[in-house]
Design a protein around this motif. Structure first.
Motif, PDB file in Angstrom:
ATOM      1  N   THR A 282       0.670  -1.336  -0.037  1.00 42.58           N
ATOM      2  CA  THR A 282       0.039   0.147   0.038  1.00 42.58           C
ATOM      3  C   THR A 282       1.081   1.225   0.037  1.00 42.58           C
ATOM      4  N   ARG A 283       2.184   1.158   0.404  1.00 45.75           N
ATOM      5  CA  ARG A 283       3.084   2.428   0.398  1.00 45.75           C
ATOM      6  C   ARG A 283       4.281   1.988  -0.005  1.00 45.75           C
ATOM      7  N   GLN A 284       4.964   2.828  -0.452  1.00 46.83           N
ATOM      8  CA  GLN A 284       6.455   2.957  -0.830  1.00 46.83           C
ATOM      9  C   GLN A 284       7.247   4.144  -0.550  1.00 46.83           C
ATOM     10  N   ILE A 285       8.613   3.973   0.016  1.00 50.62           N
ATOM     11  CA  ILE A 285       9.369   4.890   0.563  1.00 50.62           C
ATOM     12  C   ILE A 285      10.196   5.212  -0.962  1.00 50.62           C
ATOM     13  N   VAL A 286      10.304   6.402  -1.421  1.00 55.47           N
ATOM     14  CA  VAL A 286      11.085   6.601  -2.712  1.00 55.47           C
ATOM     15  C   VAL A 286      12.238   7.445  -2.317  1.00 55.47           C
ATOM     16  N   PRO A 287      13.372   6.775  -2.148  1.00 60.81           N
ATOM     17  CA  PRO A 287      14.631   7.609  -2.080  1.00 60.81           C
ATOM     18  C   PRO A 287      15.257   8.257  -3.361  1.00 60.81           C
ATOM     19  N   ALA A 288      15.937   9.353  -3.159  1.00 61.35           N
ATOM     20  CA  ALA A 288      16.529  10.042  -4.334  1.00 61.35           C
ATOM     21  C   ALA A 288      18.010   9.613  -4.723  1.00 61.35           C
ATOM     22  N   ILE A 289      18.571  10.087  -5.661  1.00 59.41           N
ATOM     23  CA  ILE A 289      20.010   9.741  -5.801  1.00 59.41           C
ATOM     24  C   ILE A 289      20.707  10.910  -6.173  1.00 59.41           C
ATOM     25  N   ASP A 290      20.079  11.896  -6.734  1.00 59.88           N
ATOM     26  CA  ASP A 290      21.120  12.975  -6.979  1.00 59.88           C
ATOM     27  C   ASP A 290      19.935  14.135  -6.970  1.00 59.88           C
ATOM     28  N   ALA A 291      20.745  15.375  -7.083  1.00 61.32           N
ATOM     29  CA  ALA A 291      20.078  16.808  -6.999  1.00 61.32           C
ATOM     30  C   ALA A 291      19.074  16.791  -8.306  1.00 61.32           C
ATOM     31  N   ALA A 292      19.557  16.307  -9.365  1.00 60.36           N
ATOM     32  CA  ALA A 292      18.796  16.793 -10.816  1.00 60.36           C
ATOM     33  C   ALA A 292      17.475  16.143 -10.447  1.00 60.36           C
ATOM     34  N   GLY A 293      17.577  14.950  -9.647  1.00 66.65           N
ATOM     35  CA  GLY A 293      16.061  14.144  -9.816  1.00 66.65           C
ATOM     36  C   GLY A 293      15.146  14.583  -8.731  1.00 66.65           C
ATOM     37  N   TRP A 294      15.664  15.434  -7.756  1.00 64.87           N
ATOM     38  CA  TRP A 294      14.507  15.715  -6.738  1.00 64.87           C
ATOM     39  C   TRP A 294      13.107  16.388  -6.950  1.00 64.87           C
ATOM     40  N   PRO A 295      13.297  17.325  -8.211  1.00 63.97           N
ATOM     41  CA  PRO A 295      11.892  17.742  -8.768  1.00 63.97           C
ATOM     42  C   PRO A 295      11.055  16.584  -9.363  1.00 63.97           C
ATOM     43  N   GLY A 296      11.680  15.857  -9.907  1.00 66.18           N
ATOM     44  CA  GLY A 296      10.894  14.541 -10.668  1.00 66.18           C
ATOM     45  C   GLY A 296      10.367  13.702  -9.590  1.00 66.18           C
ATOM     46  N   LEU A 297      11.252  13.338  -8.665  1.00 69.71           N
ATOM     47  CA  LEU A 297      10.808  12.565  -7.445  1.00 69.71           C
ATOM     48  C   LEU A 297       9.666  13.126  -6.842  1.00 69.71           C
ATOM     49  N   LYS A 298       9.682  14.329  -6.564  1.00 71.51           N
ATOM     50  CA  LYS A 298       8.663  15.072  -5.802  1.00 71.51           C
ATOM     51  C   LYS A 298       7.276  15.037  -6.583  1.00 71.51           C
ATOM     52  N   ALA A 299       7.278  15.029  -7.989  1.00 73.92           N
ATOM     53  CA  ALA A 299       6.364  15.183  -8.828  1.00 73.92           C
ATOM     54  C   ALA A 299       5.678  13.936  -8.930  1.00 73.92           C
ATOM     55  N   VAL A 300       6.473  12.639  -8.927  1.00 73.24           N
ATOM     56  CA  VAL A 300       5.960  11.405  -8.864  1.00 73.24           C
ATOM     57  C   VAL A 300       5.200  11.175  -7.741  1.00 73.24           C
ATOM     58  N   CYS A 301       5.695  11.380  -6.445  1.00 73.85           N
ATOM     59  CA  CYS A 301       5.014  10.958  -5.189  1.00 73.85           C
ATOM     60  C   CYS A 301       3.769  11.797  -4.898  1.00 73.85           C
ATOM     61  N   ALA A 302       3.867  13.075  -5.561  1.00 77.49           N
ATOM     62  CA  ALA A 302       2.364  13.876  -5.382  1.00 77.49           C
ATOM     63  C   ALA A 302       1.397  13.270  -6.206  1.00 77.49           C
ATOM     64  N   GLU A 303       1.793  12.360  -7.088  1.00 80.06           N
ATOM     65  CA  GLU A 303       0.628  11.407  -7.977  1.00 80.06           C
ATOM     66  C   GLU A 303      -0.038  10.431  -7.200  1.00 80.06           C
ATOM     67  N   ASP A 304       0.340   9.995  -5.801  1.00 81.66           N
ATOM     68  CA  ASP A 304      -0.214   8.815  -5.156  1.00 81.66           C
ATOM     69  C   ASP A 304       0.058   8.951  -3.856  1.00 81.66           C
ATOM     70  N   ALA A 305      -1.221   8.895  -3.014  1.00 81.47           N
ATOM     71  CA  ALA A 305      -0.843   9.214  -1.460  1.00 81.47           C
ATOM     72  C   ALA A 305      -0.368   8.191  -0.858  1.00 81.47           C
ATOM     73  N   GLY A 306       0.074   7.066  -1.432  1.00 79.35           N
ATOM     74  CA  GLY A 306       0.674   5.910  -0.880  1.00 79.35           C
ATOM     75  C   GLY A 306       2.255   6.176  -1.067  1.00 79.35           C
ATOM     76  N   LEU A 307       2.944   7.130  -1.771  1.00 82.71           N
ATOM     77  CA  LEU A 307       4.288   7.450  -2.289  1.00 82.71           C
ATOM     78  C   LEU A 307       4.876   8.323  -1.253  1.00 82.71           C
TER      79      LEU A 307
END
Length: 258
Positions: free
Chosen positions: A31-56
């Motif tokens: 039901t839930r996933q922790i989504v860790p980042a790997i570099d600064a360039a990916g932070w905005p995209g990671l934020k956007a992906v997690c905003a798409e689903d309340a379980g991220l």
């Protein structure tokens, strides 16, 4: 109600079918996933992906394997992201002494800085430690006041005990499903359950049933079943315990959002 405590859902491998991957996870009870980042360039995209689903749930950090991408200003930016976004953790960060060409001193500089930020913001740390568990332990003790998880743990039972003593859980994933992983399977069978987390590290580290394929969070069920069998307990019992551990460490809501 399983929690995949380490899943890189934001990476390009999931771009074509991310929604379907999440749907399969939900259907499997993840039901839930922790989504860790790997570099600064990916932070905005990671934020956007997690905003798409309340379980991220996002974590922001600088991975040691991406050392060539990191800059000193990224540490300043990371502090700003932690202050503004209030993620569930700092990471993925750590040390990698397996890949050649990754300067140990530079790795340690970025790792120490992120540990201090985690302490300052009272956040757990998601740690990568490949052939570097002793050095990671040394840094954890030196900084102090920390808690977190060493993901994809592959160290010794003695090192595991030292991590527990310092407030760190162990993330176990696909490698534990391989019959020849004797040391890891022995640890999974008898370690104190309150220090155990389940993870996939998707799209990497597929289990024995999916060797050579893209890993995904729905496969967490196979890891659950393998460890439950090793421990001689029902999968439901292990699911309840590891989910409670994840909720406690990452301060997740006790029930996932609908």
């Amino acid at each position: 109600m399983l929690v995949d405590t380490h899943c890189h859902l934001d990476v390009d491998e999931f771009e074509p079918d991310r929604a379907q991957v999440i749907a399969r996870a939900r259907a499997a009870g993840v039901t839930r996933q922790i989504v860790p980042a790997i570099d600064a360039a990916g932070w905005p995209g990671l934020k956007a992906v997690c905003a798409e689903d309340a379980g991220l749930f996002p974590a922001f950090g600088l991975h040691p394997v991406l050392l060539v991408s990191h800059r000193e200003e990224h540490l300043r930016e990371l502090r700003e992201w932690l202050e503004r976004e209030r993620p569930v953790a700092v990471g993925e960060c750590g040390l990698d002494h397996f890949i050649e060409g990754l300067d140990p001193a530079t790795q340690l500089h970025y790792f120490d800085a992120q540990l201090r930020m985690a302490r300052d913001f009272d956040l757990p740390v998601i740690v990568h430690a490949r052939r570097a568990v002793d050095q990671v332990l040394s840094a954890i003790r030196r900084i102090g006041g920390l808690r977190g998880v060493v993901h994809s743990f592959s160290g010794s039972r003695q090192q595991a005990g030292q991590l527990w003593e310092n407030g760190f859980l162990l993330g176990l994933g696909g490698p534990v499903t391989y019959p020849r992983a004797n040391r890891l399977r022995t640890l999974a069978a008898d370690m104190p359950i309150e220090w155990l987390l389940l993870e996939t590290d998707a799209p990497d580290q597929p289990g024995a049933c999916h060797r050579g394929q893209r890993n995904e969070p729905a496969h967490l069920v196979e890891i659950l079943e393998a460890i439950a069998e090793l421990r001689g307990i029902a999968p439901a019992e292990l699911a309840a315990a590891t989910t409670a551990n994840a909720e406690r460490l990452f301060r997740l809501p006790t029930r996932p959002a609908a």
